[in-house]
Design an enzyme around this catalytic site. Structure first.
Site, short mmCIF file in Angstrom:
data_model
loop_
_atom_site.label_atom_id
_atom_site.label_comp_id
_atom_site.label_asym_id
_atom_site.label_seq_id
_atom_site.Cartn_x
_atom_site.Cartn_y
_atom_site.Cartn_z
N HIS A 106 0.84 -1.20 0.00
CA HIS A 106 0.00 0.00 0.00
C HIS A 106 0.88 1.25 0.00
O HIS A 106 2.07 1.18 0.31
CB HIS A 106 -0.92 -0.01 1.22
CG HIS A 106 -2.00 -1.03 1.10
ND1 HIS A 106 -2.60 -1.60 2.19
CD2 HIS A 106 -2.60 -1.59 0.01
CE1 HIS A 106 -3.52 -2.47 1.79
NE2 HIS A 106 -3.53 -2.48 0.48
N GLY A 146 -3.54 -1.80 -7.16
CA GLY A 146 -4.47 -2.50 -6.27
C GLY A 146 -5.91 -2.03 -6.40
O GLY A 146 -6.81 -2.85 -6.63
N ASP A 193 -4.83 -6.45 -6.93
CA ASP A 193 -4.90 -7.45 -5.86
C ASP A 193 -5.72 -8.65 -6.32
O ASP A 193 -5.36 -9.80 -6.07
CB ASP A 193 -5.54 -6.86 -4.59
CG ASP A 193 -4.74 -5.72 -3.99
OD1 ASP A 193 -3.53 -5.65 -4.23
OD2 ASP A 193 -5.34 -4.91 -3.27
N ASP A 215 -1.19 -1.29 4.72
CA ASP A 215 -1.30 -0.10 5.55
C ASP A 215 -2.47 -0.33 6.50
O ASP A 215 -3.63 -0.18 6.13
CB ASP A 215 -1.54 1.14 4.68
CG ASP A 215 -1.74 2.40 5.50
OD1 ASP A 215 -1.71 2.34 6.75
OD2 ASP A 215 -1.93 3.47 4.88
N HIS A 257 -10.46 -0.62 -1.58
CA HIS A 257 -10.58 -1.95 -2.18
C HIS A 257 -10.36 -3.04 -1.14
O HIS A 257 -9.77 -4.07 -1.42
CB HIS A 257 -9.61 -2.08 -3.36
CG HIS A 257 -8.17 -1.88 -2.97
ND1 HIS A 257 -7.67 -0.70 -2.51
CD2 HIS A 257 -7.13 -2.73 -2.99
CE1 HIS A 257 -6.39 -0.83 -2.24
NE2 HIS A 257 -6.04 -2.06 -2.53
N ASP A 267 -10.96 -6.70 -2.02
CA ASP A 267 -9.91 -7.35 -2.81
C ASP A 267 -8.72 -7.75 -1.93
O ASP A 267 -8.11 -8.80 -2.14
CB ASP A 267 -9.42 -6.43 -3.94
CG ASP A 267 -10.45 -6.22 -5.02
OD1 ASP A 267 -11.41 -7.00 -5.09
OD2 ASP A 267 -10.29 -5.28 -5.81
N ARG A 309 -7.18 -14.29 1.83
CA ARG A 309 -7.93 -15.55 1.98
C ARG A 309 -7.46 -16.59 0.98
O ARG A 309 -7.28 -17.77 1.34
CB ARG A 309 -9.43 -15.27 1.80
CG ARG A 309 -10.29 -16.51 1.95
CD ARG A 309 -11.79 -16.14 1.89
NE ARG A 309 -12.59 -17.31 2.08
CZ ARG A 309 -13.01 -18.11 1.10
NH1 ARG A 309 -12.68 -17.84 -0.15
NH2 ARG A 309 -13.75 -19.16 1.37
#
Length: 147
Positions: free
Chosen positions: A12, A64, A69, A89, A96, A99, A105
């Site tokens: 980030h 991103g 992402d 961050d 987002h 995402d 995950r």
């Protein structure tokens, strides 16, 4: 394990300086592997490598917020990523967020090591298991624990 890895690098905005510093330090090692980055992060790493005379295979996805992402998460699902370093961050909201959570995950579901801080990144990238041809990661099982 594989000797030639595909490593995802994502950072980030408030963590990009940390990522560039980490990548510079690890440039000789990273340059032996394929690097996949979100857009701005990849451009910064490519520039840093150019400044120190390191040539590397760096592929830049979208930024991103523009789907980068999610693109990297799709690569995880297709078993195209071996290691991810994602400097998040945690002090600022991200537009987002869905995402971000999806990428985290998918790494967990597909047993892809993901470092979210510099110490974890150092430990993961320097692990001797990458070079151990006898090491096979355990398959994850999602079954209810029986007592």
């Amino acid at each position: 394990m594989k000797k030639h890895l595909t490593i995802a690098l994502v950072a980030h905005d408030q963590r990009k300086a940390d990522m560039v510093s980490w990548a510079r330090y690890n440039a000789p090692l990273l340059s032996k592997h394929r690097i996949v980055c979100t857009g701005t992060t990849g451009g910064l790493i490519r520039k840093a490598f150019d400044e120190i005379g390191i040539t590397a295979d760096i592929q830049c996805m979208n930024s991103g917020p523009m789907g980068g992402d999610a693109e990297i998460a799709a690569m995880v699902v297709r078993n195209e990523i071996d290691l991810a370093v994602f400097l998040i961050d945690d002090l600022n909201a991200q537009p987002h967020e869905a995402d971000i959570q999806m990428l985290l995950r998918q790494c967990r579901l597909h047993n892809v090591p993901i470092a979210c801080n510099l110490v974890s990144a150092d430990l993961m990238i320097s692990s001797g298991l990458w070079d151990d041809e006898n090491y096979q990661p355990s398959e994850q099982t999602y079954v209810k624990f029986q007592r």
